[in-house]
Design a protein around this motif. Structure first.
Motif, PDB file in Angstrom:
ATOM      1  N   THR A   1       0.229   5.160 -18.072  1.00  0.00           N
ATOM      2  CA  THR A   1       0.605   6.474 -18.211  1.00  0.00           C
ATOM      3  C   THR A   1       1.672   6.899 -17.545  1.00  0.00           C
ATOM      4  OG1 THR A   1      -0.824   7.119 -16.616  1.00  0.00           O
ATOM      5  CG2 THR A   1      -1.736   7.026 -18.866  1.00  0.00           C
ATOM      6  N   GLY A   2       2.378   6.376 -16.885  1.00  0.00           N
ATOM      7  CA  GLY A   2       3.602   6.598 -15.942  1.00  0.00           C
ATOM      8  C   GLY A   2       4.133   5.664 -15.127  1.00  0.00           C
ATOM      9  N   SER A   3       5.001   5.759 -14.482  1.00  0.00           N
ATOM     10  CA  SER A   3       5.639   4.647 -13.421  1.00  0.00           C
ATOM     11  C   SER A   3       5.012   4.801 -12.089  1.00  0.00           C
ATOM     12  CB  SER A   3       7.155   4.914 -13.325  1.00  0.00           C
ATOM     13  OG  SER A   3       7.738   4.962 -14.737  1.00  0.00           O
ATOM     14  N   PHE A   4       4.312   3.659 -11.731  1.00  0.00           N
ATOM     15  CA  PHE A   4       3.518   3.444 -10.536  1.00  0.00           C
ATOM     16  C   PHE A   4       3.639   2.159  -9.817  1.00  0.00           C
ATOM     17  CE2 PHE A   4       1.012   6.584 -13.265  1.00  0.00           C
ATOM     18  CZ  PHE A   4       0.544   7.371 -12.393  1.00  0.00           C
ATOM     19  N   VAL A   5       3.569   2.375  -8.548  1.00  0.00           N
ATOM     20  CA  VAL A   5       3.689   1.117  -7.582  1.00  0.00           C
ATOM     21  C   VAL A   5       2.196   1.100  -6.840  1.00  0.00           C
ATOM     22  CG1 VAL A   5       5.862   0.421  -7.740  1.00  0.00           C
ATOM     23  CG2 VAL A   5       5.081   1.831  -5.908  1.00  0.00           C
ATOM     24  N   ARG A   6       1.808   0.146  -6.414  1.00  0.00           N
ATOM     25  CA  ARG A   6       0.525  -0.006  -5.270  1.00  0.00           C
ATOM     26  C   ARG A   6       1.209  -0.731  -4.315  1.00  0.00           C
ATOM     27  NH1 ARG A   6      -4.636  -3.806  -4.930  1.00  0.00           N
ATOM     28  NH2 ARG A   6      -2.761  -5.122  -3.993  1.00  0.00           N
ATOM     29  N   LEU A   7       0.943   0.194  -3.163  1.00  0.00           N
ATOM     30  CA  LEU A   7       1.276  -0.088  -1.491  1.00  0.00           C
ATOM     31  C   LEU A   7       0.327  -0.401  -0.989  1.00  0.00           C
ATOM     32  CD1 LEU A   7       4.277   2.246  -1.368  1.00  0.00           C
ATOM     33  CD2 LEU A   7       4.457   0.012  -2.118  1.00  0.00           C
ATOM     34  N   ASN A   8       0.077  -1.668  -0.294  1.00  0.00           N
ATOM     35  CA  ASN A   8      -1.194  -2.053   0.609  1.00  0.00           C
ATOM     36  C   ASN A   8      -0.679  -1.547   1.902  1.00  0.00           C
ATOM     37  OD1 ASN A   8      -2.516  -4.054   2.480  1.00  0.00           O
ATOM     38  ND2 ASN A   8      -3.702  -4.095   0.526  1.00  0.00           N
ATOM     39  N   TYR A   9      -1.339  -0.908   2.794  1.00  0.00           N
ATOM     40  CA  TYR A   9      -1.159  -0.416   4.108  1.00  0.00           C
ATOM     41  C   TYR A   9      -2.017  -1.576   5.059  1.00  0.00           C
ATOM     42  CZ  TYR A   9      -5.246   2.375   3.211  1.00  0.00           C
ATOM     43  OH  TYR A   9      -6.510   3.122   2.749  1.00  0.00           O
ATOM     44  N   ALA A  10      -2.738  -2.456   4.431  1.00  0.00           N
ATOM     45  CA  ALA A  10      -3.613  -3.277   5.424  1.00  0.00           C
ATOM     46  C   ALA A  10      -2.959  -4.426   5.693  1.00  0.00           C
ATOM     47  CB  ALA A  10      -5.106  -3.728   4.736  1.00  0.00           C
ATOM     48  N   GLY A  11      -1.572  -4.677   5.200  1.00  0.00           N
ATOM     49  CA  GLY A  11      -1.196  -5.975   5.329  1.00  0.00           C
ATOM     50  C   GLY A  11      -0.361  -6.273   6.577  1.00  0.00           C
ATOM     51  N   PRO A  12       0.320  -7.071   6.705  1.00  0.00           N
ATOM     52  CA  PRO A  12       0.745  -7.633   8.063  1.00  0.00           C
ATOM     53  C   PRO A  12       2.006  -6.681   8.496  1.00  0.00           C
ATOM     54  CG  PRO A  12       1.991  -9.071   6.387  1.00  0.00           C
ATOM     55  CD  PRO A  12       0.823  -8.370   5.710  1.00  0.00           C
TER      56      PRO A  12
END
Length: 471
Positions: free
Chosen positions: A438-449
Motif C-alpha cells: 500500500t506504499g513504499s516501506f522499509v523495516r529497520l531492526n534496532y536490536a541488531g549489532p
C-alpha cells in the motif's frame, strides 16, 4: 604431534603434487618420516589433511596416490520440471531478514536480536546441565516435556482475568519454533484452497507458511492500533473464512499494539463467525514501555490459538515454542505435529525450561527492556536527524523493529541496492504484504549489532533517498 611440522610436510607435498601426474604414487610413510625427520603420527596427520582436501587418495595395501582429476559433467535437472509440475503456491526467495552480513556493513535488516542481548551465560549453563540428564538420550512425549507444557500454560494463566478458565498444561503443544507451528496451524485449521484472513502488513514467515499450506490469503488492513473490527467482520462475511492470523502485541513489522478495548471487539467478531484467531505472540519478551496483553487470556472457549516462542529471547540455537489450543483443534494440531516432526528435541526443551525458570531470567528481561529502549530511541533520533524523508508513523512500545514509510514513488528494491553498495543493509517492506503493497516501506531492526553505527546508517539511508531516481 607437532602442528608446525605437520603443516611444513603438508606444504611440501602440495608443491610436489602440483607438478606430479594424476595417479602418481607418493613416497611411503617410512620415506617421508626419514625425509622430513618427523614422527609417523605427524606424517599421517599431513596425509589426512591432503586427503580431506581431495588432493590424494589412499588405496589400502597398495599405497597413496595423487588423485586423478575428474571432469565434472554439467548436471541437467530439466526432467524435474515435468516431475514436479506447477507449484500450487508462489514461493519467494530467502527473506532479507535471514541474510547474513559481514562485519564491515551496517546491518538494520535482521529479524533476530544481537548476541549481546541474549542471556548467554544462562544458555550455556543450561545446555551443559541438560546434557548431563536423561534429556540428552530419552525420547520426550509428543506434546512436549510436561514441565515445559506447564510453564507455557502458567505464563498465559498468570494474566488470565477472574471468571475465565486458564489453560491447562495439556492444552500446550511444544514446537520446534513458532515458524513450524504456523505451518501446522495453517495446514490443520485452514487447509488447501480455503481462505485465511491476515492482518496486513504482517510477518513474512506467516505469509510464506500460509502459501506453502495452500491457503488463500485475504489481507485485512491493520493500522497503528490494529485492524478495524468492521472491516474484519466484513472479510469474514464475504469470504466465509474460519481463521484470522494476527499479532496483537508489537506486530512485525509495524510494531503496533492493539488497545485492550480491541481485544474483546475482535473476539466478538471471531465468536459470531464460529472462527479462530491465531494469535502470534512472538515478541512477548520484548516490551519496552508497555507490557504485552495476550488476547488469548480472555478466551476459554477455544476460539484463540495462541503461539508463544522462546527462540528470539533465549537463543536462535534453541528453537522452542508452544501452541496453546483447546478442544478438537488441539488434537488436530498434535496429529499434524506428529506427522511433521514426531517430537521436539528433549535436550533443547530441557535447556529452554532451565533458562526461563532461573531467577536470573527475570533480571535479564528487565535489562533487555532498557537495552531495547536505548537502541530504539537512538535509531529513531538518527532517522529524524539524518533521514527526514523517512516517515516513522509510530514509535513502537516494544518489539525489535521500526516500520518506516518512504516518499511515494520510491523504488524500495533499488533503494535497498543503493544502500547496500554504500555499506547499509535494509529490508524492503514488500515482503510483509500478503498482496500488493500500500506504499513504499522499509523495516529497520534496532536490536541488531553495533548500535553506535545507527547514525551512520541513517545518514546513508538519507543520502540514498536524496540521490534516488526523480530526486
Amino acid at each position: 604431534m607437532n602442528d608446525s611440522s605437520s603443516s611444513r610436510i603438508e606444504a611440501g607435498l602440495r608443491n610436489w603434487i602440483a607438478t606430479a601426474a594424476p595417479g602418481a604414487r607418493l613416497p611411503s610413510t617410512r620415506e617421508l618420516v626419514a625425509r622430513h625427520q618427523a614422527s609417523p603420527v605427524t606424517v599421517q596427520h599431513a596425509l589426512r589433511m591432503l586427503t580431506a582436501r581431495g588432493l590424494i587418495e589412499s588405496r589400502p595395501g597398495v599405497g597413496t596416490f595423487v588423485r586423478a582429476v575428474r571432469t565434472v559433467r554439467t548436471a541437467d535437472y530439466g526432467w524435474q520440471t515435468a516431475a514436479l509440475r506447477s507449484f500450487p503456491a508462489r514461493v519467494d526467495s530467502l527473506s532479507t531478514a535471514l541474510r547474513s552480513a559481514s562485519n564491515d556493513v551496517i546491518a538494520l535488516h535482521a529479524g533476530y536480536p544481537d548476541r549481546e542481548l541474549l542471556p548467554e551465560r544462562l544458555v550455556r549453563s543450561a545446555l551443559a546441565r541438560a546434557a548431563r540428564t536423561d534429556a540428552a538420550l530419552a525420547r520426550p512425549p509428543a506434546a512436549g516435556l510436561p514441565e515445559l507444557q506447564t510453564w507455557f500454560a502458567n505464563e498465559l494463566g498468570a494474566v488470565t482475568p477472574a471468571g475465565i478458565t486458564p489453560p491447562t498444561p495439556s492444552d500446550a503443544i511444544v514446537l520446534p519454533g513458532s515458524q513450524s507451528g504456523l505451518s501446522s496451524v495453517f495446514r490443520a485449521l485452514v487447509g488447501v484452497g480455503q481462505p485465511l484472513l491476515m492482518e496486513s502488513p504482517t510477518y513474512w514467515g506467516a505469509i510464506l507458511a500460509a502459501r506453502q499450506a495452500g491457503a488463500l490469503v485475504v489481507p485485512v488492513p491493520g493500522g497503528p492500533a490494529g485492524p478495524d473490527p468492521g472491516q474484519l467482520e466484513r472479510a469474514f462475511r464475504e469470504t466465509a473464512a474460519r481463521v484470522f492470523y494476527a499479532q496483537p502485541n508489537y506486530a512485525n513489522p509495524t510494531g503496533a499494539q492493539w488497545p485492550t478495548a480491541l481485544h474483546e471487539q475482535v473476539l466478538q467478531v471471531v465468536r459470531e463467525h464460529g472462527a479462530f484467531l491465531v494469535e502470534d505472540d512472538w515478541a512477548h519478551d520484548f516490551g519496552i514501555t508497555s507490557a504485552p496483553t495476550p488476547v488469548a487470556a480472555h478466551d476459554d472457549a477455544g476460539h484463540v490459538v495462541y503461539l508463544r516462542s522462546l527462540t528470539k529471547s533465549v537463543s536462535p540455537a534453541i528453537r522452542v515454542a508452544a501452541v496453546i489450543a483447546r478442544g478438537p483443534a488441539r488434537e488436530r494440531l498434535l496429529a499434524d505435529r506428529g506427522a511433521e516432526s514426531m517430537y521436539v528435541s528433549g535436550l533443547l526443551q530441557a535447556a529452554a525450561l532451565d533458562v526461563v525458570t532461573q531467577p536470573a531470567w527475570h533480571s535479564h528481561l528487565r535489562g533487555l527492556r532498557q537495552q531495547l529502549g536505548t537502541r530504539r530511541d537512538l535509531l529513531v533520533a538518527a532517522l529524524r536527524e539524518h533521514a527526514p524523508q523517512a516517515e516513522l508513523g509510530v514509535v513502537p512500545a516494544g518489539g525489535l523493529n521500526l516500520w518506516v514509510r518512504l516518499p511515494d514513488g520510491t523504488d524500495v528494491h533499488q533503494l535497498a541496492y543503493d544502500c547496500e553498495k554504500a555499506g547499509l543493509i535494509i529490508a524492503p517492506g514488500t515482503e510483509w504484504f500478503p498482496a500488493e503493497p500500500t506504499g513504499s516501506f522499509v523495516r529497520l531492526n534496532y536490536a541488531g549489532p553495533s548500535p553506535a553505527a545507527f547514525p551512520a546508517g541513517a545518514r546513508l539511508l538519507g543520502r540514498a533517498l536524496a540521490n534516488g531516481p526523480g530526486r
